[in-house]
Design an enzyme around this catalytic site. Structure first.
Site, PDB file in Angstrom:
ATOM      1  N   GLU A 300      53.284  51.903  26.961  1.00 54.76           N
ATOM      2  CA  GLU A 300      52.730  50.762  26.235  1.00 54.76           C
ATOM      3  C   GLU A 300      53.184  49.407  26.783  1.00 54.76           C
ATOM      4  OE1 GLU A 300      52.194  52.575  21.798  1.00 54.76           O
ATOM      5  OE2 GLU A 300      54.216  51.975  22.329  1.00 54.76           O
TER       6      GLU A 300
HETATM    7  C1  TNX Z   1      53.668  55.126  20.350  1.00 53.40           C
HETATM    8  S1  TNX Z   1      54.491  57.335  21.950  1.00 53.40           S
HETATM    9  C2  TNX Z   1      54.858  54.825  20.973  1.00 53.40           C
HETATM   10  C3  TNX Z   1      56.028  54.448  20.178  1.00 53.40           C
HETATM   11  C4  TNX Z   1      55.735  54.479  18.713  1.00 53.40           C
HETATM   12  C5  TNX Z   1      54.858  55.676  18.395  1.00 53.40           C
HETATM   13  C6  TNX Z   1      54.606  55.871  16.956  1.00 53.40           C
HETATM   14  C7  TNX Z   1      55.001  56.238  22.834  1.00 53.40           C
HETATM   15  C8  TNX Z   1      55.368  56.622  24.183  1.00 53.40           C
HETATM   16  N1  TNX Z   1      55.077  55.009  22.315  1.00 53.40           N
HETATM   17  O1  TNX Z   1      56.481  53.162  20.568  1.00 53.40           O
HETATM   18  O2  TNX Z   1      56.928  54.554  18.026  1.00 53.40           O
HETATM   19  O3  TNX Z   1      53.635  55.501  19.058  1.00 53.40           O
HETATM   20  O4  TNX Z   1      53.926  57.063  16.742  1.00 53.40           O
END
Ligand code: TNX
Length: 488
Positions: A300
């Site tokens: 992300e």
């Molecule tokens: C996505 S999964 C994220 C996290 C959040 C999560 C909540 C991922 C690699 N990154 O930063 O906590 O969703 O479900």
């Protein structure tokens, strides 16, 4: 309640009951530990003594319960033979013996998990189990950044995981809302971003000193669990930037964040200070970590341009390798050409991912954590008090009904390192919350990671799972009473 030989999660590879035989552990029962099995023998005695009240002395002489090693078996493989005369547990290595002990515990009445002596017939069903894992990596992840969990809470989590033959614990140590591992060369990381007011809603403060972290690693290792530490970057770094404003583009400290937004923070790919920092952190984390893996996050990174993202990952991957570790990263990191030793962890809900498939084609092993099947922070149903729902709701049948080798085009059995169930902690405030989200879904992921593909059977699984309610109650472990399961 009488147990049958196949009443085990994850389902063993081979089960041959002998209905005519059974062995009852009694006051005079002793344990014989062949050379190399002493540690597991002591563990076995330790888990059987409280509820039985028996002495269960361990020696290298003859006894009804025998632990031994056989180099012809794989390290995690074991063979459990139960006859009227006793129990023989053979492991390829201590890890296999340890898994066999977990099977043996499951074959005893639920009261074996009681903390105080109980008047119960400690009967084991007769026959032979020959068992080995499908995948070498079976993991769980705990997010200690959004909400901190203490050393004792993490140890308790490990106690529960190993009952299902989970052998990796991934700790998500850093994120926008907190930094949870002491780094000597950058002490403000934890002094500021591990302190009061950190975590989601400011309710999850705390951090691990190096001694704390070493204690977790040692406890995990004693339970045949490898700790995989994650330092998430180049996104999810607000907590680091609050502590060290030189890690931002303009040198100005951003406000501390306690909300649940993602995708707004980024290290600066074009700044040398960034890599001096990352090098120090990775060196210290690698020094503290005996396991082979070091997770660099990489998810992300919406606040990082695609070009900067690639430049950053390409600079950081060799650092991990230089400190003797195999890089793991969320699968976005496959935007660059990965060395074959690097492990992309697939976490999305889409049906395909080009980068991950390309990495697999280049020889990388993939860790499977599709959010719609393995994310323990997803709500069970729309009514769940805890959890998120961006990947949908996740009931036990859905967590059980998929296969890691069929999930992504280009990522077949040979390319799968294993499975991991991540638990993000934005909505969690206690160990009981952690347990409620973990059980009963974690056992489903554990069976997918361990048992032969052909053994997947929802009717059988839900019946076997039902027997765990009294086991969790004896242990004081909270669980969600999923209505799909015919709880006993
Ligand atoms: C996505 S999964 C994220 C996290 C959040 C999560 C909540 C991922 C690699 N990154 O930063 O906590 O969703 O479900």
């Amino acid at each position: 309640m009488t147990r049958e030989l196949g009443d085990v999660i994850p389902a063993p590879a081979e089960v041959r009951p002998d209905p005519a035989a059974h062995f009852t552990i009694g006051d005079g029962t002793a344990i014989s530990a062949a050379p190399g099995t002493e540690q597991v023998a002591a563990y076995l005695a330790g888990v059987l003594r409280p509820a039985t009240g028996f002495g269960l002395p361990v020696s290298d002489g003859p006894a009804a319960i025998v632990l031994r090693l056989d180099g012809a078996l794989g390290d995690e493989e074991y063979r459990l033979e139960i006859t009227g005369a006793g129990v023989t547990l053979t492991g390829g290595a201590p890890a296999g013996l340890f898994h066999g002990v977990q099977t043996l515990r499951q074959l005893l009445p639920a009261e074996i998990f009681a903390a105080e002596p109980r008047q119960v017939t400690w009967r084991l069903p007769g026959g032979t189990i020959a068992d080995r894992p499908r995948f070498g990596y079976r993991g769980a992840m705990l997010d200690v950044a959004r909400h901190f969990f203490t050393v004792d809470e993490v140890k308790s989590y490990v106690d529960g995981l190993v009952q299902f033959k989970i052998n990796h614990l991934h700790l998500h140590l850093t994120d926008d809302q907190g930094w949870r591992l002491e780094i000597d060369s950058w002490p403000k990381l934890t002094a500021i971003s591990g302190g009061d007011g950190t975590g989601v809603d400011g309710t999850g403060p705390g951090y691990y000193t190096k001694a704390d972290y070493a204690e977790i690693v040692a406890y995990a290792a004693a339970h045949f669990v490898t700790v995989v530490p994650e330092i998430d970057m180049p996104g999810h770094v607000n907590a680091a930037q609050v502590a060290y404003p030189e890690l931002t583009a303009d040198g100005v400290a951003p406000p501390q964040r306690t909300d649940v937004e993602v995708g707004y923070s980024s290290f600066v790919a074009g700044k040398e200070e960034t890599y001096a920092f990352v090098d120090d952190v990775l060196r210290e984390v690698a020094e503290l970590t005996p396991g082979p893996y070091l997770h660099i996050g990489g998810d992300e990174a919406q606040a990082t341009t695609a070009e900067d993202y690639r430049a950053f990952i390409e600079r950081v991957l060799p650092l991990v390798t230089a400190y003797g570790k195999r890089p793991v990263g969320w699968h976005e990191m496959a935007a660059v050409d990965l060395p074959a030793t690097a492990v992309p962890q697939f976490w999305r809900i889409e049906a395909a991912d080009d980068g991950t498939a390309r990495a697999a084609a280049n020889g990388s092993k993939v860790l499977m954590s599709p959010a719609d099947r393995t994310y323990l922070d997803m709500k069970y149903t729309a009514e769940s008090r805890l959890g998120l729902d961006w990947a949908g709701t996740l009931d036990v049948e859905k967590a059980y009904g998929w296969d890691p080798a069929e999930r992504l085009p280009g990522v077949g059995e040979e390319s799968v390192l294993g499975v991991e169930a991540p638990l993000w902690s934005e909505t969690l405030r206690s160990l009981a919350d952690v347990q409620t989200m973990t059980y009963p879904r974690l056992p489903a992921i554990a069976e997918i990671g361990w048992s032969p593909r052909g053994h997947r059977d929802w009717e059988s699984f839900r019946r076997r799972l039902a027997a765990f309610a009294p086991r969790w109650r004896e242990q004081g472990v909270a669980f969600h009473p999923s209505p799909e399961i015919p709880w006993i």
